[in-house]
Design an enzyme around this catalytic site. Structure first.
Site, PDB file in Angstrom:
ATOM      1  N   ASP A  36     -22.185 -13.955  69.259  1.00 53.51           N
ATOM      2  CA  ASP A  36     -21.608 -13.565  68.082  1.00 53.51           C
ATOM      3  C   ASP A  36     -21.735 -11.995  67.691  1.00 53.51           C
ATOM      4  O   ASP A  36     -22.799 -11.567  68.043  1.00 53.51           O
ATOM      5  CB  ASP A  36     -21.996 -14.364  66.758  1.00 53.51           C
ATOM      6  CG  ASP A  36     -20.930 -14.272  65.607  1.00 53.51           C
ATOM      7  OD1 ASP A  36     -19.795 -13.832  65.859  1.00 53.51           O
ATOM      8  OD2 ASP A  36     -21.256 -14.711  64.568  1.00 53.51           O
ATOM      9  N   ARG A  49     -11.363  -4.689  68.282  1.00 52.51           N
ATOM     10  CA  ARG A  49     -12.269  -5.913  68.386  1.00 52.51           C
ATOM     11  C   ARG A  49     -12.297  -5.917  70.061  1.00 52.51           C
ATOM     12  O   ARG A  49     -13.293  -6.524  70.391  1.00 52.51           O
ATOM     13  CB  ARG A  49     -11.621  -6.880  67.804  1.00 52.51           C
ATOM     14  CG  ARG A  49     -11.629  -6.906  66.160  1.00 52.51           C
ATOM     15  CD  ARG A  49     -11.160  -8.342  65.355  1.00 52.51           C
ATOM     16  NE  ARG A  49     -11.897  -9.280  65.778  1.00 52.51           N
ATOM     17  CZ  ARG A  49     -13.043  -9.714  65.400  1.00 52.51           C
ATOM     18  NH1 ARG A  49     -13.465  -8.924  64.316  1.00 52.51           N
ATOM     19  NH2 ARG A  49     -13.658 -10.967  65.756  1.00 52.51           N
ATOM     20  N   HIS A  53     -15.279  -7.125  72.450  1.00 48.28           N
ATOM     21  CA  HIS A  53     -15.290  -8.189  73.420  1.00 48.28           C
ATOM     22  C   HIS A  53     -15.571  -7.746  74.895  1.00 48.28           C
ATOM     23  O   HIS A  53     -16.516  -8.386  75.583  1.00 48.28           O
ATOM     24  CB  HIS A  53     -14.196  -8.969  73.413  1.00 48.28           C
ATOM     25  CG  HIS A  53     -13.741  -9.777  72.007  1.00 48.28           C
ATOM     26  ND1 HIS A  53     -14.790 -10.336  71.363  1.00 48.28           N
ATOM     27  CD2 HIS A  53     -12.776  -9.800  71.276  1.00 48.28           C
ATOM     28  CE1 HIS A  53     -14.318 -10.819  70.392  1.00 48.28           C
ATOM     29  NE2 HIS A  53     -13.162 -10.521  70.284  1.00 48.28           N
ATOM     30  N   SER A  81     -14.299 -20.810  71.050  1.00 53.66           N
ATOM     31  CA  SER A  81     -14.153 -22.120  70.442  1.00 53.66           C
ATOM     32  C   SER A  81     -12.754 -22.827  70.270  1.00 53.66           C
ATOM     33  O   SER A  81     -11.655 -21.911  70.178  1.00 53.66           O
ATOM     34  CB  SER A  81     -14.831 -22.168  69.087  1.00 53.66           C
ATOM     35  OG  SER A  81     -13.822 -21.412  68.112  1.00 53.66           O
ATOM     36  N   GLU A  83     -11.258 -23.301  67.643  1.00 55.81           N
ATOM     37  CA  GLU A  83     -10.667 -22.738  66.526  1.00 55.81           C
ATOM     38  C   GLU A  83     -10.345 -21.336  66.848  1.00 55.81           C
ATOM     39  O   GLU A  83      -9.562 -20.927  66.026  1.00 55.81           O
ATOM     40  CB  GLU A  83     -11.828 -22.685  65.539  1.00 55.81           C
ATOM     41  CG  GLU A  83     -12.299 -24.029  64.846  1.00 55.81           C
ATOM     42  CD  GLU A  83     -13.140 -24.906  65.709  1.00 55.81           C
ATOM     43  OE1 GLU A  83     -13.801 -24.362  66.392  1.00 55.81           O
ATOM     44  OE2 GLU A  83     -13.326 -26.298  65.637  1.00 55.81           O
ATOM     45  N   LEU A 147     -29.138 -21.730  89.003  1.00 55.65           N
ATOM     46  CA  LEU A 147     -28.585 -21.337  87.662  1.00 55.65           C
ATOM     47  C   LEU A 147     -27.318 -22.204  87.623  1.00 55.65           C
ATOM     48  O   LEU A 147     -26.530 -21.917  88.293  1.00 55.65           O
ATOM     49  CB  LEU A 147     -28.759 -20.022  87.108  1.00 55.65           C
ATOM     50  CG  LEU A 147     -28.187 -19.975  85.819  1.00 55.65           C
ATOM     51  CD1 LEU A 147     -29.196 -20.267  84.810  1.00 55.65           C
ATOM     52  CD2 LEU A 147     -28.030 -18.529  85.711  1.00 55.65           C
ATOM     53  N   ARG A 210     -25.734 -20.532  61.718  1.00 59.29           N
ATOM     54  CA  ARG A 210     -25.149 -21.984  61.825  1.00 59.29           C
ATOM     55  C   ARG A 210     -24.909 -22.252  63.027  1.00 59.29           C
ATOM     56  O   ARG A 210     -24.665 -21.290  64.025  1.00 59.29           O
ATOM     57  CB  ARG A 210     -23.703 -21.932  61.016  1.00 59.29           C
ATOM     58  CG  ARG A 210     -22.914 -20.666  61.030  1.00 59.29           C
ATOM     59  CD  ARG A 210     -21.802 -20.776  60.097  1.00 59.29           C
ATOM     60  NE  ARG A 210     -21.045 -19.397  60.430  1.00 59.29           N
ATOM     61  CZ  ARG A 210     -21.119 -18.720  59.363  1.00 59.29           C
ATOM     62  NH1 ARG A 210     -21.744 -18.531  58.064  1.00 59.29           N
ATOM     63  NH2 ARG A 210     -20.275 -17.486  59.558  1.00 59.29           N
TER      64      ARG A 210
HETATM   65  C1  FPP Z   1     -17.638 -13.761  68.964  1.00 59.90           C
HETATM   66  O1  FPP Z   1     -17.773 -12.529  68.284  1.00 59.90           O
HETATM   67  C2  FPP Z   1     -17.421 -13.902  70.302  1.00 59.90           C
HETATM   68  C3  FPP Z   1     -16.129 -14.264  70.775  1.00 59.90           C
HETATM   69  C4  FPP Z   1     -15.278 -15.220  70.134  1.00 59.90           C
HETATM   70  C5  FPP Z   1     -15.808 -14.005  72.121  1.00 59.90           C
HETATM   71  C6  FPP Z   1     -16.885 -14.345  73.042  1.00 59.90           C
HETATM   72  C7  FPP Z   1     -16.558 -13.347  74.461  1.00 59.90           C
HETATM   73  C8  FPP Z   1     -17.199 -12.636  75.108  1.00 59.90           C
HETATM   74  C9  FPP Z   1     -18.683 -12.498  74.952  1.00 59.90           C
HETATM   75  C10 FPP Z   1     -16.879 -11.949  76.133  1.00 59.90           C
HETATM   76  C11 FPP Z   1     -16.457 -12.416  77.639  1.00 59.90           C
HETATM   77  C12 FPP Z   1     -17.085 -13.576  77.950  1.00 59.90           C
HETATM   78  C13 FPP Z   1     -17.160 -14.127  78.994  1.00 59.90           C
HETATM   79  C14 FPP Z   1     -17.983 -15.326  79.407  1.00 59.90           C
HETATM   80  C15 FPP Z   1     -16.748 -13.636  80.228  1.00 59.90           C
HETATM   81  P1  FPP Z   1     -17.022 -12.237  66.993  1.00 59.90           P
HETATM   82  O2  FPP Z   1     -15.470 -11.432  67.822  1.00 59.90           O
HETATM   83  O3  FPP Z   1     -16.682 -13.439  66.192  1.00 59.90           O
HETATM   84  O4  FPP Z   1     -17.724 -11.098  66.357  1.00 59.90           O
HETATM   85  P2  FPP Z   1     -17.711 -10.976  64.558  1.00 59.90           P
HETATM   86  O5  FPP Z   1     -18.375 -12.092  64.205  1.00 59.90           O
HETATM   87  O6  FPP Z   1     -18.508  -9.656  64.514  1.00 59.90           O
HETATM   88  O7  FPP Z   1     -16.407 -10.566  64.446  1.00 59.90           O
END
Ligand code: FPP
Length: 273
Positions: A36, A49, A53, A81, A83, A147, A210
């Site tokens: 996160d 954003r 990512h 997720s 969601e 792994l 959480r």
């Molecule tokens: C949550 O941060 C992150 C996500 C919903 C996406 C996770 C994706 C990656 C780490 C990139 C690629 C993954 C792989 C497996 C190649 P958020 O956007 O909710 O952050 P915020 O809470 O600061 O808004």
């Protein structure tokens, strides 16, 4: 070697309600992570954003390198997720592009390094090109055992448990199972990652404390660790801090500390308590 192979004493000591208390682990066998903070990382830099990512995808490699270095046997990452489909279309589109690019770029190298890649979640919701790459990655890496990297994508813990309940109902309706045979083991066998030990350590970056509908069944006795570090800033030092903290915890599985150390010394002698 599969994680459940009895030849590995750490794995054979893994507890369930019917089995003995394991020796404490210095290094978790299975780590599950909510990655996160990508959005906030980008916002702090006044960037979109999607850039957060993209930086988050680099941190995934830091994490995999760490697990390989430390001999961690399974890593489950919450990438998307059930969601998250509700996020703005532009962000979902950027994430899909990122997943596709990561699959194209990383899978060969993961295979070379002995990583088994698998996906949990409702993949029917992904576009066909991503689904095809997921399948190809699983097929290519399925015999790797150094792994296990499980990517939770379009995953929800409640959805996982509901699917297990549906599978049980189907088995009962087909006469393969009697209702009185439904117990914890029967459910555990039907949730995601049933062939792996449940996570020993859960990590969430980004400062929120959480579980957010991740691995609800599987996390019952997992040690939880939270950090303010935003996912794209993840480094080995943060992961070492999590492992150190994990190693200092006493896992009691609902028993008292005296019971746990008593069971351990009777099983293994005082040297292992
Ligand atoms: C949550 O941060 C992150 C996500 C919903 C996406 C996770 C994706 C990656 C780490 C990139 C690629 C993954 C792989 C497996 C190649 P958020 O956007 O909710 O952050 P915020 O809470 O600061 O808004």
């Amino acid at each position: 070697m599969p994680l459940t192979d009895a030849a590995d004493s750490r794995d054979s000591a893994f507890p369930n309600p019917q089995s003995p208390i394991p020796n404490p682990l210095d290094v978790p066998r299975h780590v599950a992570i909510i990655m996160d903070g990508n959005g906030r990382w980008a916002a702090r830099r006044r960037r979109p954003r999607a850039i957060g990512h993209r930086a988050g995808a680099r941190a995934v490699n830091v994490c995999i390198d760490f697990c390989l270095d430390q001999g961690i046997r399974a890593l489950t990452l919450f990438a998307f997720s059930s969601e998250n489909w509700g996020r703005p279309e532009e962000e979902v589109g950027a994430l899909m592009k990122l997943f596709l690019a990561a699959l194209d770029r990383e899978v060969e190298e993961l295979h070379r390094r002995g990583v088994q890649v698998r996906f949990i979640g409702d993949r029917t919701r992904f576009p066909a090109d991503i689904r095809a790459r997921m399948q190809a990655a699983e097929t290519l890496t399925r015999d790797n055992a150094r792994l296990t990297l499980a990517i939770a994508a379009s995953y929800g813990g409640r959805q996982d448990i509901a699917a297990a309940a549906r599978a049980l109902a189907e088995d009962v309706a087909a006469g393969r199972l009697r209702p009185e045979q439904i117990d914890e083991a029967a459910v555990a066998a039907r949730v995601a990652l049933a062939d792996l030990p449940p996570p020993d350590l859960f990590i969430r970056t980004g400062g929120d404390c959480r579980i957010s509908n991740f691995l609800l069944w599987q996390l019952a006795y997992t040690e939880l660790w939270f950090t303010q570090t935003l996912w794209p800033d993840l480094d080995a030092a943060t992961l070492h801090a999590a492992i150190r903290d994990f190693g200092a915890r006493e896992r009691r599985y609902g028993l008292t500390g005296e019971q746990v150390s008593g069971v351990r010394s009777s099983m293994h002698g005082s040297a292992t308590t």
